[in-house]
Design an enzyme around this catalytic site. Sequence first.
Site, short mmCIF file in Angstrom:
data_model
loop_
_atom_site.label_atom_id
_atom_site.label_comp_id
_atom_site.label_asym_id
_atom_site.label_seq_id
_atom_site.Cartn_x
_atom_site.Cartn_y
_atom_site.Cartn_z
N HIS A 198 -95.95 87.68 -12.37
CA HIS A 198 -96.23 88.81 -11.49
C HIS A 198 -94.99 89.67 -11.33
CE1 HIS A 198 -94.72 85.61 -8.83
NE2 HIS A 198 -94.33 86.57 -7.99
N GLN A 224 -88.85 82.44 -8.58
CA GLN A 224 -90.31 82.46 -8.72
C GLN A 224 -90.92 81.38 -7.85
OE1 GLN A 224 -91.71 82.01 -12.77
NE2 GLN A 224 -93.84 82.38 -12.18
#
Length: 112
Positions: free
Chosen positions: A98, A92
């Site tokens: 997301h 990430q």
Amino acid sequence: MDCLFCNIIKGEIPSDKVYEDDLVYVFNDIDKQAPVHFLIVPKKHIESTDDLVEEDKELVGHIFLVAKNLAKELGLEKGYRIVNNCKEDGGQTVNHLHFHVLGKRPLTWPPG
């Protein structure tokens, strides 16, 4: 808070928008890893998958339905991949939950 994705959602940073509703903002990834590669970002700021709470379960379900509907709309009938990276070791790079949706080419496993 200075969050890249929050700023994109607010329109302060330009993006190639694919879809938007009251819960999510969807835009094409600037570093495409497949011919179709977009991000589904909840408008609610959530740092990572580890920060989801019980009240977010409908939001996460909505994200997957948006992914399915956009995949159909964009012609990903041969298949696609949905990826969520969680925290640093998970890859990430933006601390806002997301999901990547990739398609229009064969995707191998493991990814690399």
